[in-house]
Each structure stands twice: as C-alpha cells, then as structure tokens.
Design a protein around this motif. Structure first.
Motif, PDB file in Angstrom:
ATOM      1  N   ASP A  59      42.084 -29.416   2.733  1.00  0.00           N
ATOM      2  CA  ASP A  59      41.281 -28.199   2.888  1.00  0.00           C
ATOM      3  C   ASP A  59      41.865 -27.299   3.978  1.00  0.00           C
ATOM      4  OD1 ASP A  59      39.047 -26.338   3.392  1.00  0.00           O
ATOM      5  OD2 ASP A  59      37.883 -27.748   2.178  1.00  0.00           O
ATOM      6  N   GLY A  60      42.216 -26.077   3.599  1.00  0.00           N
ATOM      7  CA  GLY A  60      42.659 -25.083   4.575  1.00  0.00           C
ATOM      8  C   GLY A  60      43.947 -25.409   5.313  1.00  0.00           C
ATOM      9  N   SER A  87      35.416 -22.229   0.222  1.00  0.00           N
ATOM     10  CA  SER A  87      35.810 -23.568  -0.240  1.00  0.00           C
ATOM     11  C   SER A  87      35.161 -23.910  -1.573  1.00  0.00           C
ATOM     12  CB  SER A  87      35.399 -24.614   0.792  1.00  0.00           C
ATOM     13  OG  SER A  87      36.326 -24.665   1.848  1.00  0.00           O
ATOM     14  N   TYR A 139      31.427 -30.503  -1.340  1.00  0.00           N
ATOM     15  CA  TYR A 139      32.541 -30.849  -2.239  1.00  0.00           C
ATOM     16  C   TYR A 139      32.101 -31.889  -3.254  1.00  0.00           C
ATOM     17  CZ  TYR A 139      34.642 -28.463   1.631  1.00  0.00           C
ATOM     18  OH  TYR A 139      34.893 -27.535   2.595  1.00  0.00           O
ATOM     19  N   ASP A 142      40.973 -27.656   7.842  1.00  0.00           N
ATOM     20  CA  ASP A 142      40.228 -26.392   7.867  1.00  0.00           C
ATOM     21  C   ASP A 142      39.415 -26.273   9.159  1.00  0.00           C
ATOM     22  OD1 ASP A 142      39.299 -23.968   6.417  1.00  0.00           O
ATOM     23  OD2 ASP A 142      37.355 -24.988   6.510  1.00  0.00           O
ATOM     24  N   ASP A 197      43.176 -25.805  -0.744  1.00  0.00           N
ATOM     25  CA  ASP A 197      42.206 -24.997  -1.502  1.00  0.00           C
ATOM     26  C   ASP A 197      42.297 -23.517  -1.134  1.00  0.00           C
ATOM     27  OD1 ASP A 197      41.197 -25.503   1.033  1.00  0.00           O
ATOM     28  OD2 ASP A 197      39.124 -25.763   0.354  1.00  0.00           O
ATOM     29  N   HIS A 198      42.804 -23.239   0.064  1.00  0.00           N
ATOM     30  CA  HIS A 198      42.968 -21.853   0.505  1.00  0.00           C
ATOM     31  C   HIS A 198      43.776 -21.869   1.785  1.00  0.00           C
ATOM     32  CE1 HIS A 198      39.879 -22.997   3.324  1.00  0.00           C
ATOM     33  NE2 HIS A 198      39.134 -23.370   2.295  1.00  0.00           N
ATOM     34  N   HIS A 247      39.436 -17.836   6.698  1.00  0.00           N
ATOM     35  CA  HIS A 247      40.134 -17.904   5.422  1.00  0.00           C
ATOM     36  C   HIS A 247      40.778 -16.556   5.146  1.00  0.00           C
ATOM     37  CE1 HIS A 247      37.153 -21.218   3.832  1.00  0.00           C
ATOM     38  NE2 HIS A 247      37.537 -21.431   5.075  1.00  0.00           N
TER      39      HIS A 247
HETATM   40 ZN    ZN Z   1      38.144 -25.105   2.036  1.00  0.00          ZN
END
Ligand code: ZN
Ligand code: ZN
Length: 412
Positions: free
Chosen positions: A9-10, A56, A255, A305, A346-347, A356
């Motif tokens: 994540d991130g 997310s 999630y 993240d 995811d980003h 983000h």
């Molecule tokens: Zn995320």
C-alpha cells in the motif's frame, strides 16, 4: 495455474530530497522483489486514470478488476463487512469514531484519546437501540479497532446519499447530517442518522465506562462521529467472473471488506496488524499454507502508506524491505512453475507531500510463459521501461487471469 498478487500500500513514490533524489523503492534493498522484475514482465499502472489520486478503496477495487467509476458506492459498507458484520443489499453503512464532545456538542477530541479500552462494551451498548420516530429501523453497531466502529442501518427506503456527522476537525460541533440529493430516501436517511447521533450521545454520556474514564482523568467517549455512508457495490463476484476461488490476507478492516464484497474469503493472521509493526513473513506463511485451496491469493500490506503520510522516509524504506522478506518467503516456498506472482502498489503516496498523488505505480509479473523483458529492478523508473508498458488498474486482474488460463475468448 494459480496467481499470487502482492500489493504494497502506497509504496510507490516520487524522487525524494532526503533520499538524494531517489524513490524509496530505488533506495531499499529488495533482492526478492527485484527477482520478480528480472524474471518477469514489468510495466507501470494508472490505478484509476492518469493524474487522478486514488483512495485505497477505489484503487483496490480497480486492481481486482472492478471499475470504481462504475461500481464504487462509498466506503461504509467495506468497513462494516471488514469488521465482521453482515451487510445486505439495502443496508446503508458508516464508519464511525468514538469521540469526546463538550456540553455544546463541540468536538474536543475526534478519537476520544485514541486508544480505546472498553470500545467493545460501548459499541454493544449502542447495538440494537430503538430510534424515536423510526421504530422500524435496525441499528447495528460493532467496534472494530482502537477508537473505530462500524454502523449498519437496516430498513426500507434508505439512501447512502447523506453527508457526514463528523466535522473532520476538532473545535467544531457534530454536524447535522443533510441529504445529498433530492430523493425522499436521502432526506429520510439524514433524519435517521441525526436521530442515531442524538441517541448515541445520550447512551454514551450515561455509560459506566465513561464515568470510570472521567474518574481516571481520561476523556469520555461520549459521542460517535459518522462518515462515509455506503452501500454494497452491485458487482459480479470474482468466482462468477473467472471461476476462481479467491482469498485475501489483509489486516485493515476496509481492505478485508472490499475483498469480501467481491467474493474473496478472508483469513486472520496473528501478528498482521495493518501498521508498520506488522509481521510480513507471517502473512506470507498464511498465503503459502492456504494456496492449495485457492486459485487467486491477494496479500495486502499497509505499512508503507502509513510511513508516507507521516513523512518518514527511513520508515518507508524499512517497510519496503520488510515486504521484500515476505516476497522471499513466497519465492522460496511456492512452485514457480505453476504459480504466477505479481507485485505492485495500489497508488503513489508522496513522502514529501504526505498524501496520495496521481502518478502511476510499478508492476512486475513472473510465471511460466511470461514474456520476460530487460527490466532488472523493481522501481517506478525501471518498470516504466518494461514490456507491459502503461496499463490501467482495472486491466491487472484480467491480465493475471488470462495468464493463468481463466479467461474467456471475446468473439468467435
Ligand atoms: Zn492505499
Ligand atoms: Zn494513504
């Protein structure tokens, strides 16, 4: 053929000054993640669309093959599902915080001191309450983690098109919820949520746990701030789309909820926390142990993240290295001749901006018959040279399913 997809994540970032103009992925020692890039095909992915900073939730929906622009119906239902509540099609769900308000209902602490012992008992006191004027509405409440809870409203003619009661900052009053469209369902739901807020405040104010908290010099958890009204997305479950049994290994309730909403099974892994302290190797072990019963296994790791939102470059690099240990366990323990392994983010979460941003994320896929390219390292810069080029998030799962032999021909 099986697929393991690992999402950090991130973890994707921009060149960062304190890292001498490199990204955390370029700086971290990641021999195992790099092995996926070296043995496989690489590319970059726009999770939603170029230049759009994803949440997310929307990013994960996309990476699982569900276009969020068509399917996203708010965050609340994901939190409720992920927290272990049953959610039905006509329910409207919310995320909630236990908070502290003063006599004027002004928010003094949005998290009631954050660490919440007794959260479960307080949520239980709110669960099933009856509302004046709306006796037919079921109010379902469950404590999730720390100061957080999930709320499900069950009844007829409810709408997710309502605003938040959470003012999102302190020293502002609990907000009166209002409808976000002209429907009678939205105005009815807004009235219901306002009645919920009022009733919750009354019950919490008089609860013995709060009397004890006051005595111990702690802030009372005397209100609930609600946000993110949402319904279940109307989607075809992944088993119907591709005929695959899917499993997710993730700690964060949201999630887990997103994955449940599209038909994934969810398991609990001791030591997996959804924070930088998480035990990444325990997650890898759980995935490997459960692989025989599944065709598509997603491992989601949150910590990178969190480090980005804190602006902590060192922590982010360390987190990426912890994820590399997860990947090492996977590579050492699965038959790479029959399993496709994909690795992505995811980003992009910028360490410098602590938020983000809309940059694409790197992707690497290895497995039998994959058209390996010349990329040797997994990073934002290296993967841009890869054979997959630049794809959309929503294309990832179809690509993986096709590689694994689970796709249907389009046309004759
Ligand atoms: Zn995320
Ligand atoms: Zn984030």
């Amino acid at each position: 053929m099986k697929v393991i997809l690992i999402i950090g994540d991130g973890i994707s970032d921009r060149p960062t000054r304190v890292l001498n103009g490199k990204t955390p992925l370029q700086v971290a020692e990641t021999p195992s993640i790099d092995a996926i890039a070296r043995r496989g095909i690489c590319g970059i992915v726009d999770p939603i669309s170029p230049g759009i900073p994803p949440g997310s939730d929307t990013a994960l929906l996309a990476l699982l093959g569900y276009n969020p622009l068509q399917t996203y119906t708010g965050r609340g239902a994901f939190e409720a599902l992920g927290g272990g509540l049953e959610v039905r099609e006509s329910d409207v769900s919310f995320r909630g915080n236990f908070a502290t308000v003063n006599d004027e209902l002004t928010v003094v602490d949005r998290r009631a001191g954050r660490i919440m012992r007794g959260g479960e008992a307080l949520a239980e006191a709110l669960n099933g309450v009856k509302l004046e004027g709306f006796p037919e509405v079921n109010v379902i409440v469950k404590h999730t983690v720390e100061h957080r809870l999930a709320l499900v409203l069950r009844g007829l003619n409810l709408s997710r098109m309502v605003s938040d009661s959470d003012p999102h900052q302190e020293n502002l009053p609990i907000q009166t919820v209002h409808p976000l469209d002209a429907s009678s369902e939205a105005s009815r739901t807004a009235c219901i949520v306002n009645a919920v807020s009022k009733r919750f405040h009354e019950i919490l104010t008089n609860h013995s746990i709060n009397a004890a908290r006051r005595e111990n010099g702690l802030l009372p958890a005397n209100a609930v701030l609600l946000r993110g009204a949402g319904t279940l997305p109307q989607v075809k479950p992944i088993i119907e789309k591709y005929g695959v049994q899917a499993l997710v290994v993730a700690a964060g309730p949201m999630y887990r909820g997103i994955c449940r909403s599209v038909g994934f099974d969810v398991i609990d892994v001791p030591g997996a926390t959804g924070t930088v302290g998480t035990d990444t190797v325990a997650k890898a072990k759980a995935a490997v142990e459960n692989l025989p019963g599944y065709d598509y296994v997603l491992i989601h790791v949150k910590g990178g993240d969190n480090a980005s939102h804190d602006g902590d470059a060192e922590q982010k690099v360390r987190m990426v290295e912890k994820i590399d240990a997860l990947v090492k366990h996977i590579l050492d323990n699965v038959d790479v001749e029959s399993v496709f392994i994909a690795f992505t983010a995811d980003h992009t979460t910028s360490l410098e901006l602590r938020k983000h941003v809309g940059d694409p994320v790197p992707l690497a896929i290895m497995g039998p018959g994959v058209r390996a390219d010349s990329v040797e390292k997994y990073s934002e810069i290296d993967c841009a040279q890869g054979g997959l080029g630049r794809i959309r998030g929503v294309d990832l799962t179809p690509i993986l399913m096709d590689l694994a032999g689970n796709s249907k021909k389009f046309g004759a």
